[in-house]
Scaffold this motif. Structure first.
Motif, PDB file in Angstrom:
ATOM      1  N   TRP A  66       0.929  -1.308  -0.092  1.00 46.29           N
ATOM      2  CA  TRP A  66       0.182   0.061   0.045  1.00 46.29           C
ATOM      3  C   TRP A  66       0.945   1.024  -0.060  1.00 46.29           C
ATOM      4  O   TRP A  66       2.109   1.329   0.669  1.00 46.29           O
ATOM      5  N   SER A  68       0.410   5.838   0.513  1.00 50.67           N
ATOM      6  CA  SER A  68      -0.896   6.571   1.144  1.00 50.67           C
ATOM      7  C   SER A  68      -0.320   8.157   1.419  1.00 50.67           C
ATOM      8  O   SER A  68       0.826   8.197   1.567  1.00 50.67           O
ATOM      9  N   VAL A  69      -1.096   9.002   1.437  1.00 51.69           N
ATOM     10  CA  VAL A  69      -0.758  10.272   1.731  1.00 51.69           C
ATOM     11  C   VAL A  69      -2.065  10.795   2.728  1.00 51.69           C
ATOM     12  O   VAL A  69      -3.236  10.217   2.657  1.00 51.69           O
ATOM     13  N   GLY A  70      -1.591  11.645   3.616  1.00 54.21           N
ATOM     14  CA  GLY A  70      -2.490  12.197   4.597  1.00 54.21           C
ATOM     15  C   GLY A  70      -2.241  13.797   4.595  1.00 54.21           C
ATOM     16  O   GLY A  70      -1.584  14.072   4.631  1.00 54.21           O
ATOM     17  N   MET A  76       0.600  13.046  14.938  1.00 54.61           N
ATOM     18  CA  MET A  76       1.095  11.837  14.259  1.00 54.61           C
ATOM     19  C   MET A  76       0.060  11.640  13.154  1.00 54.61           C
ATOM     20  O   MET A  76      -0.118  12.523  12.305  1.00 54.61           O
ATOM     21  N   MET A  77      -0.683  10.711  13.290  1.00 56.33           N
ATOM     22  CA  MET A  77      -1.840  10.129  12.342  1.00 56.33           C
ATOM     23  C   MET A  77      -3.257  11.021  12.640  1.00 56.33           C
ATOM     24  O   MET A  77      -4.068  10.710  11.676  1.00 56.33           O
ATOM     25  N   MET A  82      -6.978  10.997   5.156  1.00 57.90           N
ATOM     26  CA  MET A  82      -6.068  10.203   4.340  1.00 57.90           C
ATOM     27  C   MET A  82      -6.698   9.547   3.387  1.00 57.90           C
ATOM     28  O   MET A  82      -7.747   9.072   3.308  1.00 57.90           O
ATOM     29  N   THR A 103      -1.908   6.682  16.310  1.00 57.53           N
ATOM     30  CA  THR A 103      -1.524   5.425  15.422  1.00 57.53           C
ATOM     31  C   THR A 103      -2.530   4.744  14.716  1.00 57.53           C
ATOM     32  O   THR A 103      -2.286   3.623  14.768  1.00 57.53           O
ATOM     33  N   SER A 158       3.441   7.871   3.464  1.00 58.37           N
ATOM     34  CA  SER A 158       3.864   6.476   4.033  1.00 58.37           C
ATOM     35  C   SER A 158       3.600   5.257   2.864  1.00 58.37           C
ATOM     36  O   SER A 158       2.765   5.453   2.087  1.00 58.37           O
ATOM     37  N   ASN A 168      -3.784  -2.774   6.459  1.00 55.16           N
ATOM     38  CA  ASN A 168      -3.539  -2.463   7.939  1.00 55.16           C
ATOM     39  C   ASN A 168      -2.232  -2.837   8.185  1.00 55.16           C
ATOM     40  O   ASN A 168      -1.653  -2.704   9.378  1.00 55.16           O
ATOM     41  N   TYR A 170       1.735  -2.623   9.153  1.00 57.64           N
ATOM     42  CA  TYR A 170       2.427  -1.364   9.684  1.00 57.64           C
ATOM     43  C   TYR A 170       3.224  -0.980   8.537  1.00 57.64           C
ATOM     44  O   TYR A 170       3.870  -1.939   7.664  1.00 57.64           O
ATOM     45  N   HIS A 171       3.367   0.374   8.575  1.00 59.19           N
ATOM     46  CA  HIS A 171       4.493   0.979   7.443  1.00 59.19           C
ATOM     47  C   HIS A 171       5.843   0.450   7.260  1.00 59.19           C
ATOM     48  O   HIS A 171       6.459   0.115   8.327  1.00 59.19           O
ATOM     49  N   ARG A 174       7.613   6.010   6.837  1.00 59.72           N
ATOM     50  CA  ARG A 174       6.644   6.989   7.114  1.00 59.72           C
ATOM     51  C   ARG A 174       7.450   8.498   7.117  1.00 59.72           C
ATOM     52  O   ARG A 174       8.396   8.528   7.855  1.00 59.72           O
TER      53      ARG A 174
END
Ligand code: HEM
Length: 181
Positions: A66, A68-70, A76-77, A82, A103, A158, A168, A170-171, A174
């Motif tokens: 995956w 991603s941008v946010g 943090m997140m 996103m 997170t 990320s 799901n 984990y990155h 990031r």
């Protein structure tokens, strides 16, 4: 001369320990898109342009998982607007997500929101995933952040490890950068 040498050694140490890794040394090497602005963080090459009341974004990373941008997190997140997507069997699977905690993130649609992402195109080439999408600058959805042309936001970028065709895992990397729309 002595001072320069100390500075050089410090920079080398910082680089080796990963403190400057967010500058994009391992970002995907994709061509610049005409008329798009560009930023890099978290191993993701992000290119964007405002087109009327829409924001068009291309994200690219050296992963088969995956990407991603946010936009505009609070911490943090948390509270980031996103978009996370991957390419599986040549098809783009994409989600309109929200940073539900420092997170964590989840589909807007699980929290009374709407899916406002439109895929333009996407592909996986030689281990690099490239996805282009549009979102409204202001979707009116409470699970999105209203964005405005001419404004600068913190952007998150990320990507997951190879093979993480899901939302799901984990990155693998990031980071964040300042993005002016
Ligand atoms: C896919 C599932 C995800 C999980 C399980 C996850 C989990 C976490 C956790 C546990 C942390 C804190 C530890 C650390 O710094 O590594 C974190 C930090 C972070 N995550 Fe995620 N994350 C996910 C997806 C994402 C996505 C999609 C983005 C970007 C759009 C993202 C961006 C970030 C950033 C930028 C940080 C560091 C924030 C800071 O240090 O200020 N994460 N994530």
């Amino acid at each position: 001369m002595g001072v320069m040498r100390v500075v050089a050694v410090l920079l080398l140490l910082l680089g080796a320990t990963g403190f400057v890794a967010a500058q994009g040394s391992q970002s995907a090497d994709v061509p610049a898109l005409d008329g798009f602005s560009r930023g890099r963080a978290g191993g993701v090459d992000v290119q964007w342009r405002v087109d009327g009341d829409m924001l068009e974004v291309q994200m690219a990373a050296n992963t088969t998982g995956w990407v991603s941008v946010g936009f505009d997190p609070s911490r943090m997140m948390a509270d980031a607007n996103m978009v996370i997507g991957y390419v599986e069997n040549g098809e783009v699977i994409i989600a309109d997500d929200y940073g539900t905690g420092a997170t964590s993130h989840d589909r807007d649609t699980n929290h009374g929101g709407t899916n406002d992402v439109t895929v333009v195109d996407g592909r996986e080439v030689d281990g690099t995933t490239i996805i282009r999408f549009t979102i409204p600058l202001d979707s009116g959805d409470e699970m999105d952040k209203a964005l405005a042309s001419g404004t600068t936001y913190t952007a998150l970028a990320s990507h997951g490890p190879d093979g993480a065709d899901d939302f799901n895992t984990y990155h693998a990397d990031r980071g964040s950068f300042e993005l002016e729309l």
